[in-house]
Design a protein around this motif. Structure first.
Motif, PDB file in Angstrom:
ATOM      1  N   LEU A 122      10.170 -50.281 -37.192  1.00 57.56           N
ATOM      2  CA  LEU A 122      11.182 -49.261 -37.425  1.00 57.56           C
ATOM      3  C   LEU A 122      12.279 -49.744 -38.368  1.00 57.56           C
ATOM      4  CD1 LEU A 122      11.544 -47.744 -33.825  1.00 57.56           C
ATOM      5  CD2 LEU A 122      10.632 -46.597 -35.852  1.00 57.56           C
ATOM      6  N   THR A 123      12.756 -50.976 -38.186  1.00 56.24           N
ATOM      7  CA  THR A 123      13.843 -51.466 -39.041  1.00 56.24           C
ATOM      8  C   THR A 123      13.361 -51.766 -40.461  1.00 56.24           C
ATOM      9  OG1 THR A 123      13.489 -53.701 -38.124  1.00 56.24           O
ATOM     10  CG2 THR A 123      15.280 -52.396 -37.192  1.00 56.24           C
ATOM     11  N   ARG A 124      12.063 -52.085 -40.607  1.00 65.13           N
ATOM     12  CA  ARG A 124      11.533 -52.340 -41.956  1.00 65.13           C
ATOM     13  C   ARG A 124      11.245 -51.044 -42.714  1.00 65.13           C
ATOM     14  NH1 ARG A 124       7.317 -57.430 -40.928  1.00 65.13           N
ATOM     15  NH2 ARG A 124       8.946 -59.033 -40.732  1.00 65.13           N
ATOM     16  N   THR A 125      10.864 -50.009 -41.999  1.00 74.50           N
ATOM     17  CA  THR A 125      10.497 -48.750 -42.652  1.00 74.50           C
ATOM     18  C   THR A 125      11.648 -47.750 -42.708  1.00 74.50           C
ATOM     19  OG1 THR A 125       9.631 -47.881 -40.555  1.00 74.50           O
ATOM     20  CG2 THR A 125       8.071 -48.980 -42.034  1.00 74.50           C
ATOM     21  N   LEU A 126      12.694 -48.001 -41.905  1.00 79.70           N
ATOM     22  CA  LEU A 126      13.828 -47.077 -41.851  1.00 79.70           C
ATOM     23  C   LEU A 126      15.114 -47.827 -42.198  1.00 79.70           C
ATOM     24  CD1 LEU A 126      12.860 -45.313 -38.475  1.00 79.70           C
ATOM     25  CD2 LEU A 126      12.525 -44.402 -40.789  1.00 79.70           C
ATOM     26  N   PRO A 127      15.493 -47.860 -43.460  1.00 75.21           N
ATOM     27  CA  PRO A 127      16.685 -48.625 -43.891  1.00 75.21           C
ATOM     28  C   PRO A 127      17.957 -48.232 -43.145  1.00 75.21           C
ATOM     29  CG  PRO A 127      15.407 -47.867 -45.786  1.00 75.21           C
ATOM     30  CD  PRO A 127      14.810 -47.208 -44.589  1.00 75.21           C
ATOM     31  N   GLU A 131      20.333 -50.892 -41.169  1.00 74.85           N
ATOM     32  CA  GLU A 131      21.770 -51.015 -41.442  1.00 74.85           C
ATOM     33  C   GLU A 131      22.579 -50.932 -40.152  1.00 74.85           C
ATOM     34  OE1 GLU A 131      25.252 -48.706 -43.982  1.00 74.85           O
ATOM     35  OE2 GLU A 131      23.142 -48.225 -44.335  1.00 74.85           O
ATOM     36  N   LYS A 132      22.186 -50.019 -39.253  1.00 81.94           N
ATOM     37  CA  LYS A 132      22.871 -49.886 -37.964  1.00 81.94           C
ATOM     38  C   LYS A 132      22.745 -51.167 -37.145  1.00 81.94           C
ATOM     39  CE  LYS A 132      24.418 -45.551 -37.674  1.00 81.94           C
ATOM     40  NZ  LYS A 132      25.783 -45.176 -37.252  1.00 81.94           N
ATOM     41  N   MET A 133      21.550 -51.760 -37.124  1.00 79.01           N
ATOM     42  CA  MET A 133      21.327 -52.967 -36.328  1.00 79.01           C
ATOM     43  C   MET A 133      22.110 -54.153 -36.888  1.00 79.01           C
ATOM     44  SD  MET A 133      19.485 -52.220 -33.710  1.00 79.01           S
ATOM     45  CE  MET A 133      20.403 -50.676 -33.689  1.00 79.01           C
ATOM     46  N   ASN A 134      22.186 -54.252 -38.207  1.00 78.34           N
ATOM     47  CA  ASN A 134      22.955 -55.338 -38.811  1.00 78.34           C
ATOM     48  C   ASN A 134      24.444 -55.170 -38.552  1.00 78.34           C
ATOM     49  OD1 ASN A 134      21.223 -57.298 -40.353  1.00 78.34           O
ATOM     50  ND2 ASN A 134      20.420 -55.390 -41.183  1.00 78.34           N
ATOM     51  N   LYS A 135      24.907 -53.915 -38.531  1.00 77.39           N
ATOM     52  CA  LYS A 135      26.310 -53.653 -38.201  1.00 77.39           C
ATOM     53  C   LYS A 135      26.596 -54.041 -36.756  1.00 77.39           C
ATOM     54  CE  LYS A 135      29.916 -50.121 -38.574  1.00 77.39           C
ATOM     55  NZ  LYS A 135      30.548 -50.353 -37.289  1.00 77.39           N
ATOM     56  N   LEU A 136      25.650 -53.737 -35.865  1.00 80.30           N
ATOM     57  CA  LEU A 136      25.811 -54.101 -34.459  1.00 80.30           C
ATOM     58  C   LEU A 136      25.934 -55.615 -34.315  1.00 80.30           C
ATOM     59  CD1 LEU A 136      25.816 -53.217 -31.463  1.00 80.30           C
ATOM     60  CD2 LEU A 136      23.321 -53.378 -31.503  1.00 80.30           C
ATOM     61  N   LEU A 137      25.155 -56.337 -35.106  1.00 75.76           N
ATOM     62  CA  LEU A 137      25.182 -57.797 -35.065  1.00 75.76           C
ATOM     63  C   LEU A 137      26.567 -58.332 -35.433  1.00 75.76           C
ATOM     64  CD1 LEU A 137      23.385 -60.321 -34.673  1.00 75.76           C
ATOM     65  CD2 LEU A 137      22.843 -60.209 -37.106  1.00 75.76           C
ATOM     66  N   THR A 138      27.226 -57.677 -36.382  1.00 71.96           N
ATOM     67  CA  THR A 138      28.553 -58.143 -36.797  1.00 71.96           C
ATOM     68  C   THR A 138      29.638 -57.803 -35.793  1.00 71.96           C
ATOM     69  OG1 THR A 138      29.111 -56.098 -37.999  1.00 71.96           O
ATOM     70  CG2 THR A 138      27.880 -57.780 -39.215  1.00 71.96           C
ATOM     71  N   GLU A 139      29.318 -56.935 -34.818  1.00 73.00           N
ATOM     72  CA  GLU A 139      30.329 -56.508 -33.832  1.00 73.00           C
ATOM     73  C   GLU A 139      30.365 -57.400 -32.598  1.00 73.00           C
ATOM     74  OE1 GLU A 139      29.209 -52.454 -33.169  1.00 73.00           O
ATOM     75  OE2 GLU A 139      30.358 -51.709 -34.882  1.00 73.00           O
ATOM     76  N   ARG A 140      29.600 -58.468 -32.600  1.00 76.74           N
ATOM     77  CA  ARG A 140      29.678 -59.424 -31.490  1.00 76.74           C
ATOM     78  C   ARG A 140      30.917 -60.279 -31.702  1.00 76.74           C
ATOM     79  NH1 ARG A 140      26.580 -56.338 -28.664  1.00 76.74           N
ATOM     80  NH2 ARG A 140      24.417 -56.237 -29.338  1.00 76.74           N
ATOM     81  N   VAL A 141      31.998 -59.977 -31.009  1.00 77.65           N
ATOM     82  CA  VAL A 141      33.298 -60.548 -31.360  1.00 77.65           C
ATOM     83  C   VAL A 141      33.947 -61.337 -30.223  1.00 77.65           C
ATOM     84  CG1 VAL A 141      33.815 -58.843 -33.143  1.00 77.65           C
ATOM     85  CG2 VAL A 141      34.414 -58.342 -30.765  1.00 77.65           C
ATOM     86  N   SER A 142      33.171 -61.867 -29.289  1.00 81.06           N
ATOM     87  CA  SER A 142      33.762 -62.621 -28.186  1.00 81.06           C
ATOM     88  C   SER A 142      34.708 -63.696 -28.711  1.00 81.06           C
ATOM     89  CB  SER A 142      32.665 -63.284 -27.352  1.00 81.06           C
ATOM     90  OG  SER A 142      33.240 -64.162 -26.395  1.00 81.06           O
ATOM     91  N   LEU A 143      35.880 -63.785 -28.113  1.00 81.76           N
ATOM     92  CA  LEU A 143      36.878 -64.771 -28.552  1.00 81.76           C
ATOM     93  C   LEU A 143      36.461 -66.201 -28.216  1.00 81.76           C
ATOM     94  CD1 LEU A 143      40.182 -62.886 -27.672  1.00 81.76           C
ATOM     95  CD2 LEU A 143      39.204 -63.271 -29.928  1.00 81.76           C
ATOM     96  N   LEU A 144      35.463 -66.375 -27.367  1.00 82.11           N
ATOM     97  CA  LEU A 144      34.985 -67.724 -27.051  1.00 82.11           C
ATOM     98  C   LEU A 144      34.387 -68.374 -28.295  1.00 82.11           C
ATOM     99  CD1 LEU A 144      34.469 -69.885 -24.860  1.00 82.11           C
ATOM    100  CD2 LEU A 144      32.246 -68.823 -24.472  1.00 82.11           C
TER     101      LEU A 144
END
Length: 555
Positions: A122-127, A131-144
């Motif tokens: 799905l992520t390879r065939t649906l850009p 993009e949504k999944m990569n944005k989610l990855l950048t939202e991991r913001v734990s202060l630890l």
């Protein structure tokens, strides 16, 4: 809860389609995801996956909460807590590495699961999805993970950390907020505490309760200021240097007021640093609360009233100096979620009121569902978007809730209403809309509900709107409302045997056709409606049993 015409399968579709992770994706992408996901349930404390193991799936929380932890220095540390609608597990799949954390169920949790193979395809065939999944990855913001932390700060992430506060004193202490700044300050402090707690679940979950209490109580120090000065600052008016200095001290005053309660004083002592100019000078808890507090000061109608977008822009401009950038990122992600949680809660209360109304007048409840179903058929026939469909659904279900204020003797009068009674009955449209005006972001929907008895020629109520001045979805709801009234048995309309009478589809259409000629309805929308009714007539005949047909169409 109101009945729904949605099946469990379409409920999954609606859940995914309305999820912030996927909301803006095209319909075909949503369909692809729905076809692939599977449901799984985990018991309290059960591991969903473990740190160091290979990743095999992406998960979306449909119900319940999960906790994300990792081992550091031989101790279990809590990175974040995730709730309904949030996704996790994408990191190991996107960068093809072992899991960097363990995820366990905090409560019984229901998850939607997308396995590695389907996720990759799905992520390879649906850009758009990638993009949504990569944005989610950048939202991991734990202060630890943000920087080298002190031993004291590290202790705030330990899973073994135990801290409890006494809620029984909180309501009494909130009276200080009312004394200092009225109901507006009470509302602000509650919102601040709740928003900051949601942010802390992403940043440092183990201090979320202290942050909640601090948010509720951080402005009690304003009791030391003149009320006129509090109101001027709230409106964003220019203050003298001396006045600004007095405001800078209110957080230390708040902490000093709490000294007689040692546990509470210790828990929220970080409030004394909330006035610092740079986030690096604040404890971790204050960094989180500062972002939530300033954002709400800027955005609230009772404070600076800049609105959501301008308020967020102002906070983002201070990221890196005045505000911790990770706390700002957590704010941005939580603004919509926080609003939706409040909206869902308040809509649930309205649904309870609709059910209470059902005990008073059973017709209104069934009528609301009828209106919803026909209005949705019109909206779908027109090809309107998901937002229009959702507004139609909620608006129709709530459009008569104002009848809770109308006496039962009027609602169920087995005769034509007197002029005085009809005047009372007509108030229900505006009363229904007032409930929705009280819910954040519901002004447009409230206007639709208010206008559902307006007529295209301008002779309706409550505002005498005409033509395109009537909200578009209200014009649809007006048609569905009359259809339901004609095709549902009514107490004032009887058969020869004394039973309540409902018109068949052909007779109802004939009556409405005449009303349309008198410009009761939007003529373009009425033709769409006519096509739907003609399909019904073809299916069940001109005098067919609509009660049975309506039930079957739900099934």
């Amino acid at each position: 809860m109101l009945e729904s015409s949605l099946t469990p399968e379409t409920n999954i579709h609606a859940f995914i389609a309305n999820n912030p992770l996927f909301y803006s994706l095209p319909g075909e992408v949503i369909e692809s995801i729905v076809e692939k996901v599977q449901e799984k349930t985990f018991a309290v404390g059960q591991a969903i996956f473990e740190e160091g193991k290979l990743g095999d799936s992406f998960y979306i929380v449909r119900k319940g909460q999960v906790r994300v932890t990792k081992v550091q220095g031989g101790e279990e540390m809590v990175l974040s807590e995730l709730g309904e609608g949030e996704g996790f597990g994408e990191m190991a799949l996107l960068i093809d590495q072992p899991r960097t954390a363990t995820v366990k169920a905090l409560s019984e949790v229901n998850l939607l699961v997308l396995n590695r193979e389907d996720f990759t395809v799905l992520t390879r065939t649906l850009p758009a999805l990638a993009e949504k999944m990569n944005k989610l990855l950048t939202e991991r913001v734990s202060l630890l993970d943000s920087a080298v932390v002190s031993e004291e700060t590290l202790g705030k992430f330990r899973a073994s950390r135990s801290f409890t506060l006494d809620y029984s004193s909180l309501e009494l202490l909130m009276k200080l907020n009312e004394a200092a700044g009225g109901r507006e300050q009470v509302e602000h402090c509650k919102e601040c505490g709740q928003l900051a707690r949601e942010m802390s679940k992403m940043l440092c979950p183990m201090v979320s309760e202290e942050i909640l209490f601090a948010g509720y109580l951080h402005e009690i120090g304003k009791v030391s200021l003149p009320n006129e000065l509090v109101l001027r600052e709230r409106r964003g008016e220019e203050l003298s240097e001396e006045e600004r200095a007095r405001f800078a001290a209110v957080f230390e005053v708040a902490v000093s007021i709490l000294q007689p309660n040692p546990s509470l004083y210790k828990a929220v002592n970080f409030l004394s640093k909330l006035g610092a100019e740079r986030y690096s000078e604040m404890p971790l808890e204050a960094q989180i609360l500062k972002v939530a507090d300033d954002y709400l000061h800027y955005s609230s109608p009772h404070y600076h009233n800049l609105g959501v977008e301008k308020a967020l822009k102002r906070v983002k401009e201070g990221a890196g100096t005045r505000y911790n950038p990770r706390a700002v990122a957590a704010l941005e992600k939580n603004i919509r979620k926080f609003t939706e949680v409040r909206v869902d809660s308040q809509l649930s209360i309205l649904r309870m009121m609709v059910l209470a109304l059902d005990r008073k007048d059973n017709y209104t409840y069934r009528h609301s569902l009828d209106v919803r179903d026909m209005a949705l058929k019109i909206v779908q026939k027109l090809g309107l978007d998901r937002r229009a469909q959702e507004y139609t659904r909620i608006g129709a279900e709530m459009h008569d809730v104002g009848k809770i204020y109308v006496d039962e003797s009027i609602l169920n009068a087995p005769r034509k209403l007197t002029d005085e009674e009809f005047t009372i009955m007509k108030t229900h449209a505006s009363l229904s809309s007032e409930f929705l005006y009280d819910i954040p972001g519901m002004d447009e929907l409230a206007a639709i509900v208010r206008a559902h008895h307006e007529k295209f020629d301008g002779t309706g109520y409550p505002d005498g709107l005409a033509g395109e001045n009537i909200p578009y979805l209200a014009r649809i709801m007006t048609i569905a409302d009359v259809w339901s009234a004609l095709t549902t048995p009514r107490v004032y309309r009887l058969n020869k045997d004394g039973s309540r009478k409902a018109f068949g589809p052909a007779k109802a259409l004939s009556i409405m056709d005449e009303m349309n000629q008198n410009r009761h309805f939007d003529p373009v929308l009425f033709e769409v409606f006519r096509g739907i009714v003609n399909e019904i007539i073809e299916e069940i005949g001109p005098d067919g049993d609509l009660t049975e047909w309506k039930q079957q169409s739900k099934d």
